[in-house]
Design a protein around this motif. Structure first.
Motif, PDB file in Angstrom:
ATOM      1  N   ASP A 543      -8.516   4.297   9.699  1.00 18.71           N
ATOM      2  CA  ASP A 543      -7.188   4.711  10.168  1.00 18.71           C
ATOM      3  C   ASP A 543      -6.439   3.549  10.818  1.00 18.71           C
ATOM      4  O   ASP A 543      -5.217   3.420  10.660  1.00 18.71           O
ATOM      5  N   ALA A 544      -7.171   2.714  11.548  1.00 13.68           N
ATOM      6  CA  ALA A 544      -6.544   1.551  12.185  1.00 13.68           C
ATOM      7  C   ALA A 544      -6.092   0.547  11.135  1.00 13.68           C
ATOM      8  O   ALA A 544      -4.996  -0.019  11.215  1.00 13.68           O
ATOM      9  N   ARG A 545      -6.938   0.325  10.116  1.00 13.20           N
ATOM     10  CA  ARG A 545      -6.575  -0.591   9.020  1.00 13.20           C
ATOM     11  C   ARG A 545      -5.327  -0.095   8.294  1.00 13.20           C
ATOM     12  O   ARG A 545      -4.423  -0.854   7.974  1.00 13.20           O
ATOM     13  N   LEU A 546      -5.309   1.215   8.042  1.00 12.82           N
ATOM     14  CA  LEU A 546      -4.175   1.819   7.338  1.00 12.82           C
ATOM     15  C   LEU A 546      -2.883   1.597   8.122  1.00 12.82           C
ATOM     16  O   LEU A 546      -1.852   1.209   7.567  1.00 12.82           O
ATOM     17  N   LEU A 547      -2.945   1.826   9.426  1.00 11.46           N
ATOM     18  CA  LEU A 547      -1.763   1.677  10.267  1.00 11.46           C
ATOM     19  C   LEU A 547      -1.299   0.222  10.270  1.00 11.46           C
ATOM     20  O   LEU A 547      -0.093  -0.062  10.162  1.00 11.46           O
ATOM     21  N   LEU A 548      -2.227  -0.729  10.372  1.00 11.50           N
ATOM     22  CA  LEU A 548      -1.877  -2.150  10.330  1.00 11.50           C
ATOM     23  C   LEU A 548      -1.219  -2.493   8.996  1.00 11.50           C
ATOM     24  O   LEU A 548      -0.233  -3.242   8.945  1.00 11.50           O
ATOM     25  N   GLY A 549      -1.765  -1.941   7.920  1.00  7.71           N
ATOM     26  CA  GLY A 549      -1.188  -2.183   6.599  1.00  7.71           C
ATOM     27  C   GLY A 549       0.239  -1.672   6.520  1.00  7.71           C
ATOM     28  O   GLY A 549       1.139  -2.356   6.010  1.00  7.71           O
ATOM     29  N   GLN A 550       0.461  -0.464   7.056  1.00  9.28           N
ATOM     30  CA  GLN A 550       1.800   0.122   6.976  1.00  9.28           C
ATOM     31  C   GLN A 550       2.815  -0.679   7.793  1.00  9.28           C
ATOM     32  O   GLN A 550       3.969  -0.823   7.396  1.00  9.28           O
ATOM     33  N   MET A 551       2.349  -1.220   8.928  1.00 12.18           N
ATOM     34  CA  MET A 551       3.261  -2.053   9.722  1.00 12.18           C
ATOM     35  C   MET A 551       3.594  -3.351   8.992  1.00 12.18           C
ATOM     36  O   MET A 551       4.742  -3.804   8.988  1.00 12.18           O
ATOM     37  N   LEU A 553       3.599  -3.789   5.798  1.00  9.05           N
ATOM     38  CA  LEU A 553       4.467  -3.443   4.670  1.00  9.05           C
ATOM     39  C   LEU A 553       5.921  -3.330   5.131  1.00  9.05           C
ATOM     40  O   LEU A 553       6.836  -3.837   4.492  1.00  9.05           O
ATOM     41  N   LYS A 554       6.117  -2.677   6.271  1.00 11.88           N
ATOM     42  CA  LYS A 554       7.469  -2.506   6.815  1.00 11.88           C
ATOM     43  C   LYS A 554       8.116  -3.854   7.097  1.00 11.88           C
ATOM     44  O   LYS A 554       9.318  -4.023   6.933  1.00 11.88           O
ATOM     45  N   ALA A 555       7.293  -4.821   7.541  1.00  7.88           N
ATOM     46  CA  ALA A 555       7.816  -6.147   7.864  1.00  7.88           C
ATOM     47  C   ALA A 555       7.860  -7.046   6.628  1.00  7.88           C
ATOM     48  O   ALA A 555       8.151  -8.239   6.746  1.00  7.88           O
ATOM     49  N   ALA A 556       7.565  -6.478   5.445  1.00  7.36           N
ATOM     50  CA  ALA A 556       7.532  -7.225   4.181  1.00  7.36           C
ATOM     51  C   ALA A 556       6.517  -8.361   4.197  1.00  7.36           C
ATOM     52  O   ALA A 556       6.676  -9.359   3.497  1.00  7.36           O
ATOM     53  N   HIS A 557       5.458  -8.223   4.993  1.00 10.60           N
ATOM     54  CA  HIS A 557       4.349  -9.183   4.950  1.00 10.60           C
ATOM     55  C   HIS A 557       3.326  -8.669   3.928  1.00 10.60           C
ATOM     56  O   HIS A 557       2.314  -8.079   4.282  1.00 10.60           O
ATOM     57  N   TYR A 558       3.652  -8.876   2.652  1.00 13.39           N
ATOM     58  CA  TYR A 558       2.896  -8.189   1.597  1.00 13.39           C
ATOM     59  C   TYR A 558       1.451  -8.631   1.507  1.00 13.39           C
ATOM     60  O   TYR A 558       0.570  -7.844   1.217  1.00 13.39           O
ATOM     61  N   LYS A 559       1.211  -9.925   1.755  1.00 12.42           N
ATOM     62  CA  LYS A 559      -0.170 -10.407   1.611  1.00 12.42           C
ATOM     63  C   LYS A 559      -1.080  -9.762   2.661  1.00 12.42           C
ATOM     64  O   LYS A 559      -2.165  -9.263   2.344  1.00 12.42           O
ATOM     65  N   GLY A 581      -0.090   2.316  -0.380  1.00 10.00           N
ATOM     66  CA  GLY A 581       0.239   1.107   0.373  1.00 10.00           C
ATOM     67  C   GLY A 581      -0.144  -0.149  -0.399  1.00 10.00           C
ATOM     68  O   GLY A 581       0.652  -1.096  -0.515  1.00 10.00           O
ATOM     69  N   LEU A 582      -1.349  -0.132  -0.971  1.00  8.71           N
ATOM     70  CA  LEU A 582      -1.816  -1.313  -1.708  1.00  8.71           C
ATOM     71  C   LEU A 582      -0.931  -1.563  -2.928  1.00  8.71           C
ATOM     72  O   LEU A 582      -0.544  -2.704  -3.215  1.00  8.71           O
ATOM     73  N   ALA A 583      -0.568  -0.476  -3.634  1.00 10.41           N
ATOM     74  CA  ALA A 583       0.298  -0.624  -4.807  1.00 10.41           C
ATOM     75  C   ALA A 583       1.633  -1.246  -4.404  1.00 10.41           C
ATOM     76  O   ALA A 583       2.139  -2.163  -5.076  1.00 10.41           O
ATOM     77  N   LYS A 584       2.203  -0.793  -3.294  1.00  6.57           N
ATOM     78  CA  LYS A 584       3.489  -1.344  -2.847  1.00  6.57           C
ATOM     79  C   LYS A 584       3.347  -2.822  -2.471  1.00  6.57           C
ATOM     80  O   LYS A 584       4.242  -3.633  -2.748  1.00  6.57           O
ATOM     81  N   ALA A 585       2.226  -3.143  -1.816  1.00  6.65           N
ATOM     82  CA  ALA A 585       2.003  -4.543  -1.419  1.00  6.65           C
ATOM     83  C   ALA A 585       1.877  -5.430  -2.651  1.00  6.65           C
ATOM     84  O   ALA A 585       2.392  -6.553  -2.685  1.00  6.65           O
ATOM     85  N   LEU A 586       1.206  -4.927  -3.688  1.00  8.94           N
ATOM     86  CA  LEU A 586       1.054  -5.712  -4.926  1.00  8.94           C
ATOM     87  C   LEU A 586       2.394  -5.860  -5.640  1.00  8.94           C
ATOM     88  O   LEU A 586       2.753  -6.951  -6.100  1.00  8.94           O
ATOM     89  N   LEU A 587       3.154  -4.753  -5.727  1.00  4.77           N
ATOM     90  CA  LEU A 587       4.463  -4.817  -6.382  1.00  4.77           C
ATOM     91  C   LEU A 587       5.375  -5.782  -5.625  1.00  4.77           C
ATOM     92  O   LEU A 587       6.140  -6.536  -6.229  1.00  4.77           O
TER      93      LEU A 587
END
Ligand SMILES: [Zn+2]
Length: 646
Positions: A543-551, A553-559, A581-587
């Protein structure tokens, strides 16, 4: 012994032509002194009274546990909670402990169970309790209901009608049916006319209503011609505090208010009708009694003994009743153990208690002194019993999954995440005595029921009061923080959750809540710092990893979003939010082929998540595959339309 000994009353006993139908009716939260045939004249319980006239009433019956799951597991296994291991909600009943349903089924019985609350649902909060039942009437996994009825609770009349409907369709001989009536459990909201008739005493109104549901079931049995030959057992799973000893509901203490329950046994052909047994008995005696009466020879290890010797008048001993509750641990307080023997009760607690029940039935004058002979004897018997309990390794490890947390709270109980924050103490005897904390427990319970009923203001006020008693109480801090977050007041949640994290620096759940509140309030930088620190202590936190990923993504830090979502999926491969989330980061990084591969796999799993197909459509278009893109788009559209139709 066999049922033939019932002939000791002198009457000729014809050999029964077939095994009797067995009906076990458990009534939740039923104090024995709130039933008419137990001497309470302010209520009408005609069905229970009639059963007592047709059967044997046990005036002094005790449950070993004041909480529903443990208590029912004891009824169905004949074992104490420390023996069967179901010491809490969601703890699976280990396969080694054979159940009454399994034994009767082996004997040729068709078996079915009908439950009145999700607390006994074998798919979520009571795993293993369905063992041996041909049919177990669980709650729907995705209920349509918004109200508590049908979602977490069923009215008694609903439960018995379901049982009757099943019996209509399964007229097999012999059968064993367990019916659980949850109504007297709080909140006390009896339906008409009981709401009016018991306006000032809604708890009694719920009992009277449950009795009317029992009436419906008994008259059904009579109509089918099953009543007379049947063995019927009615028992309360535990009582209710009703303010005695400061306890509003049940679960924390082991006083008679929550452990003394009604127990009525109607024997086939109404043998011993009207008899009252005054000796002390236990609900763990039920299973050996049923086995005795159904000539089931298998004699599994049991902490109880058949009641038939008492019924026949061949025994005058008062049986020792043990009590156990681990529920205080969820609040960070000491668990309790008790023994009730020869007119005395001893309660093992940080501040131990001894009551002389003959002169003090209300258990109000603690006579405990360490050197007292009675105390010594009872304490010794209690520790011998504890020595007999199997090592914890024999019990199934159990944790309530996050999906059941809201159900548990809806019923007014703390969940495992609350417990985690409160019980990182190695030695239970060093924990606070629940006697010193019961006011806080009542306030927490009030808050949970208010929240369930959508009364945020009342919930907030009760929790603030609890913090007024103990300003650093982690459970209240967490609940207030979550309450403010649920209400969208992220800024108001922050001080509570920050305090919680300061008090419990190793509590990953607290860090997650605090990080989420910071993130929702827009303070990504501090949210990242809090979550990163927590992950350094405990890496496996999807859950913590997911939240970090979503933040990220919002900041457009895709890597970095890609890294966090990939870590989440390592821990939880089926997590759709992480897949999205991963799909959006890859796109976002124009890694279209990688995105396509990921999404083709996740959409092939039978998902109903339209967003996954929409992202797949994007990947196909970017890769120059319009036909595939259109197909994915069509799938997404039909899913969204399907959703709005439902
Ligand atoms: Zn219960």
């Amino acid at each position: 012994m066999s049922s033939a000994s019932l002939a000791s009353d002198g009457a000729p006993v014809p050999v029964p032509p077939a095994l009797p139908h067995v009906y076990l009716i458990t009534i939740d939260t039923l104090r024995s002194d709130h039933v008419r045939c137990y001497g309470y004249e302010r209520i009408e319980t005609p069905s229970l009274d009639q059963l007592a006239k047709d059967g044997v009433r046990f005036a002094e019956a005790f449950t070993p546990s004041p909480i529903t799951n443990s208590s029912h597991a004891s009824i169905l296994t004949g074992l104490l909670p420390s023996s069967h291991g179901v010491s809490d909600f969601g703890v699976p009943l280990a396969g080694a402990h054979v159940t009454l349903a399994e034994l009767l089924r082996k004997q040729g019985y068709l078996t079915a169970a009908f439950i009145g609350a999700v607390i006994l649902d074998s798919k979520s909060l009571a795993p293993g309790l369905d063992r041996g039942f041909d049919y177990y009437d669980n709650f729907p996994e995705k209920p349509d209901e918004k109200s508590r009825w049908g979602r977490v609770e069923r009215r008694g009349m609903d439960v018995v009608r379901r049982a009757e409907g099943w019996l209509d369709a399964h007229q097999t001989d012999p059968h064993f049916v367990w019916v659980h009536l949850y109504d007297p459990h709080d909140p006390y909201e009896p339906p008409p006319p009981y709401d009016e008739r018991y306006k000032e005493r809604p708890y009694d109104g719920e009992i009277a209503y449950a009795d009317s549901a029992l009436a419906d079931f008994l008259s059904y049995l009579k109509k089918q011609n099953w009543y007379e030959g049947a063995l019927i057992i009615v028992v309360g799973d535990h009582g209710e505090g009703l303010g005695e000893h400061g306890e509003d509901t049940h679960g924390i203490f082991l006083y008679d208010s929550t452990t003394h329950v009604p127990l009525i046994l109607k024997l086939p052909q109404a043998k011993q009708a009207g008899k009252v047994v005054g000796e002390q008995v236990r609900t763990v005696d039920i299973l050996p009694t049923v086995l005795d009466l159904t000539q089931t020879s298998a004699s599994p290890k049991s902490d109880g003994t058949s009641l038939l010797t008492l019924v026949a008048g061949n025994e005058e001993t008062s049986r020792t009743a043990f009590g156990e509750t681990d529920y205080p641990l969820r609040f960070g307080w000491a668990p309790l153990r008790s023994i009730r023997q020869n007119g005395y009760k001893f309660i093992e607690a940080p501040r131990p208690e001894l009551y002389d029940l003959g002169t003090d039935p209300g258990e109000t004058r603690n006579r405990y002194v360490p050197w007292d002979a009675t105390t010594g004897k009872l304490r010794k018997a209690l520790s011998e019993q504890r020595g007999k309990a199997p090592a914890t390794a024999e019990r199934s490890p159990g944790a309530v999954s996050s999906g059941t947390v809201s159900e548990l709270r809806a019923l007014g109980y703390l969940d495992a995440s609350d417990a985690r924050s409160a019980t990182d103490v190695p030695e239970p005897s060093l924990l606070p005595d629940p006697k010193d904390k019961i006011l806080v427990q009542n306030l927490l319970h009030t808050a949970m029921m208010a929240r369930e009923g959508g009364q945020t203001k009342q919930a907030r006020s009760a929790l603030e009061k609890a913090l007024g008693v103990d300003g650093d109480y982690p459970v209240a801090l967490r609940q207030l923080g979550q309450l403010e977050m649920d209400s969208g007041n992220y800024k108001d949640a922050l001080p509570y959750l920050k305090r919680l994290c300061d008090l419990r620096p190793n509590d990953a759940g607290a860090a997650l809540d605090y990080g989420r509140a910071l993130s929702l309030g827009g303070d990504f930088e501090r949210a990242r710092a809090v979550l990163a620190k927590s992950l350094r202590q405990e890496a496996n936190q999807p859950d913590a990893r997911l939240l970090l990923g979503q933040m990220a993504l919002k900041a457009a830090h895709y890597k970095s979003a890609e890294d966090e979502f990939a870590s989440t999926l390592l821990l939880q491969p089926a997590n759709e939010q992480a897949q999205i989330g991963l799909a959006k980061a890859l796109l976002g990084q124009r890694k279209f082929a990688d995105a396509r591969k990921l999404l083709e796999t996740s959409t092939a799993s039978g998902t109903q998540n339209a967003e996954l197909f929409e992202l797949l459509e994007q990947a196909y278009r970017a890769l120059g595959r319009p036909a595939d893109a259109n197909r994915a788009q069509e799938r997404a559209r039909s899913m969204r339309q399907g959703k709005t139709r439902n």
